[in-house]
Design an enzyme around this catalytic site. Structure first.
Site, PDB file in Angstrom:
ATOM      1  N   SER A 292       0.914  -1.154   0.113  1.00 55.03           N
ATOM      2  CA  SER A 292       0.105  -0.055  -0.078  1.00 55.03           C
ATOM      3  C   SER A 292       0.867   1.350  -0.033  1.00 55.03           C
ATOM      4  O   SER A 292       0.514   2.366  -0.646  1.00 55.03           O
ATOM      5  CB  SER A 292      -0.993   0.024   1.113  1.00 55.03           C
ATOM      6  OG  SER A 292      -0.250   0.201   2.482  1.00 55.03           O
ATOM      7  N   ASN A 293       2.049   1.181   0.621  1.00 56.33           N
ATOM      8  CA  ASN A 293       2.812   2.255   0.557  1.00 56.33           C
ATOM      9  C   ASN A 293       3.648   2.587  -0.678  1.00 56.33           C
ATOM     10  O   ASN A 293       3.781   3.555  -1.195  1.00 56.33           O
ATOM     11  CB  ASN A 293       4.045   2.127   1.741  1.00 56.33           C
ATOM     12  CG  ASN A 293       3.480   2.700   2.887  1.00 56.33           C
ATOM     13  OD1 ASN A 293       3.695   3.879   3.482  1.00 56.33           O
ATOM     14  ND2 ASN A 293       3.282   1.865   4.143  1.00 56.33           N
TER      15      ASN A 293
ATOM     16  N   MET B 190      10.367  -6.602   4.564  1.00 53.35           N
ATOM     17  CA  MET B 190      10.629  -7.157   6.082  1.00 53.35           C
ATOM     18  C   MET B 190      11.933  -8.083   6.024  1.00 53.35           C
ATOM     19  O   MET B 190      11.822  -8.792   7.009  1.00 53.35           O
ATOM     20  CB  MET B 190       9.367  -7.986   6.446  1.00 53.35           C
ATOM     21  CG  MET B 190       7.806  -7.244   6.292  1.00 53.35           C
ATOM     22  SD  MET B 190       7.985  -5.853   7.252  1.00 53.35           S
ATOM     23  CE  MET B 190       7.635  -6.747   8.666  1.00 53.35           C
TER      24      MET B 190
ATOM     25  N   HIS C 233       8.784   3.359   8.688  1.00 56.87           N
ATOM     26  CA  HIS C 233       8.511   2.661  10.031  1.00 56.87           C
ATOM     27  C   HIS C 233       7.439   2.992  11.009  1.00 56.87           C
ATOM     28  O   HIS C 233       7.272   4.092  11.098  1.00 56.87           O
ATOM     29  CB  HIS C 233       9.981   2.590  10.921  1.00 56.87           C
ATOM     30  CG  HIS C 233       9.887   1.816  11.995  1.00 56.87           C
ATOM     31  ND1 HIS C 233      10.130   0.448  12.277  1.00 56.87           N
ATOM     32  CD2 HIS C 233       9.866   2.177  13.421  1.00 56.87           C
ATOM     33  CE1 HIS C 233       9.891  -0.201  13.164  1.00 56.87           C
ATOM     34  NE2 HIS C 233       9.887   1.048  14.173  1.00 56.87           N
TER      35      HIS C 233
ATOM     36  N   THR D  24      20.367   3.185   7.345  1.00 59.51           N
ATOM     37  CA  THR D  24      21.834   2.946   7.756  1.00 59.51           C
ATOM     38  C   THR D  24      22.051   1.666   8.121  1.00 59.51           C
ATOM     39  O   THR D  24      21.220   0.663   8.245  1.00 59.51           O
ATOM     40  CB  THR D  24      22.353   3.939   8.801  1.00 59.51           C
ATOM     41  OG1 THR D  24      21.482   3.506   9.921  1.00 59.51           O
ATOM     42  CG2 THR D  24      21.992   5.330   8.383  1.00 59.51           C
TER      43      THR D  24
ATOM     44  N   LEU E 167      19.535  -1.164  12.304  1.00 60.35           N
ATOM     45  CA  LEU E 167      18.077  -1.111  12.052  1.00 60.35           C
ATOM     46  C   LEU E 167      17.375  -0.307  12.539  1.00 60.35           C
ATOM     47  O   LEU E 167      17.566   0.228  13.555  1.00 60.35           O
ATOM     48  CB  LEU E 167      17.496  -2.737  12.443  1.00 60.35           C
ATOM     49  CG  LEU E 167      16.257  -3.141  12.225  1.00 60.35           C
ATOM     50  CD1 LEU E 167      15.972  -3.465  10.865  1.00 60.35           C
ATOM     51  CD2 LEU E 167      15.716  -4.129  13.117  1.00 60.35           C
TER      52      LEU E 167
HETATM   53  C1  GRF Z   1       2.707  -2.048   7.330  1.00 59.37           C
HETATM   54  O1  GRF Z   1       2.427  -2.506   8.772  1.00 59.37           O
HETATM   55  C2  GRF Z   1       3.243  -0.600   7.379  1.00 59.37           C
HETATM   56  O2  GRF Z   1       3.034  -0.030   8.660  1.00 59.37           O
HETATM   57  C3  GRF Z   1       4.658  -0.794   7.184  1.00 59.37           C
HETATM   58  O3  GRF Z   1       4.792  -2.164   6.283  1.00 59.37           O
HETATM   59  C4  GRF Z   1       3.601  -2.849   6.637  1.00 59.37           C
HETATM   60  C5  GRF Z   1       3.030  -3.105   5.255  1.00 59.37           C
HETATM   61  O4  GRF Z   1       2.959  -1.872   4.501  1.00 59.37           O
HETATM   62  N1  GRF Z   1       5.490   0.298   6.724  1.00 59.37           N
HETATM   63  P1  GRF Z   1       2.458  -2.167   3.162  1.00 59.37           P
HETATM   64  O5  GRF Z   1       0.865  -2.023   2.802  1.00 59.37           O
HETATM   65  O6  GRF Z   1       2.992  -3.324   2.403  1.00 59.37           O
HETATM   66  O7  GRF Z   1       3.033  -0.738   2.322  1.00 59.37           O
END
Ligand code: GRF
Length: 194
Positions: A12-13, A89, A108, A140, A143
């Protein structure tokens, strides 16, 4: 500026970033890459006509460097100026980070330096914090550390669960990350405080 976005899940980001890079914006997305071939964000990027790549990290077991050697191939081929980690991740080795020093961003879901690592919303609730939020920072080798480029705050509301708080923070992420990227792509590192 050429932007590559690294994802692990729904993206989504990534979507918010790609949708912001239009018109007179100095940056364009050139690649969306994931460590999970099944990541939902890959289909969303493809639907926008953005090149995608995926290298499954699991066959590499714990050998991070071996995974990164493969993962780097499509990334370097895309020739990005900026790397955006967006719901990515996997912990990256210092060697990978060094290659993109000063031009790799991450978002984050906490008000760093509070709550680096995982389960940030549950930790904020457990601590009884009155507010929570998200941070965009330069990546950097340490983490969830690095110079802060932007933060957005949300109130913690009575009855909040980690899920309701996560949803409220995620909405702010989708506003903050594009705002930071636009500034960063113009060479402006002044933090965005919203
Ligand atoms: C979400 O928990 C967001 O807070 C963190 O990554 C997770 C998934 O985000 N940044 P996204 O929908 O895959 O961008």
């Amino acid at each position: 500026k050429r932007v590559a976005i690294l994802i692990s899940g729904g993206g989504s980001n990534m979507l918010a970033l790609c949708e912001s890079m239009t018109g007179d914006h100095p940056a364009r997305p050139v690649l969306v890459a994931s460590n999970d071939p099944e990541a939902g964000g890959l289909k969303k990027a493809a639907a926008l006509g953005i090149p995608t790549a995926a290298v499954d990290h699991r066959p590499f077991a714990g050998d991070r460097a071996a995974f990164e050697a493969e993962f780097l191939k499509p990334i370097l081929a895309a020739g990005p100026d900026i790397l955006c980690l967006a719901g990515f991740m996997r912990v990256l080795t210092p060697g990978f980070v060094e290659r993109f020093k000063g031009r790799m961003l991450n978002i984050h879901p906490s008000l760093l330096p509070k709550y680096p690592g995982l389960d940030t919303h549950a930790r904020a609730l457990a601590a009884g914090d009155a507010e929570a939020g998200c941070t965009v920072h330069e990546v950097t080798p340490v983490l969830d550390d690095g110079p802060i480029l932007g933060q957005a705050r949300v109130p913690v509301l009575a009855g909040d669960t980690a899920e309701t708080l996560a949803a409220r923070v995620l909405r702010e992420e989708h506003r903050l990350y594009p705002a930071v990227l636009r500034r960063f792509a113009c060479g402006d590192r002044t933090p965005v405080r919203s």
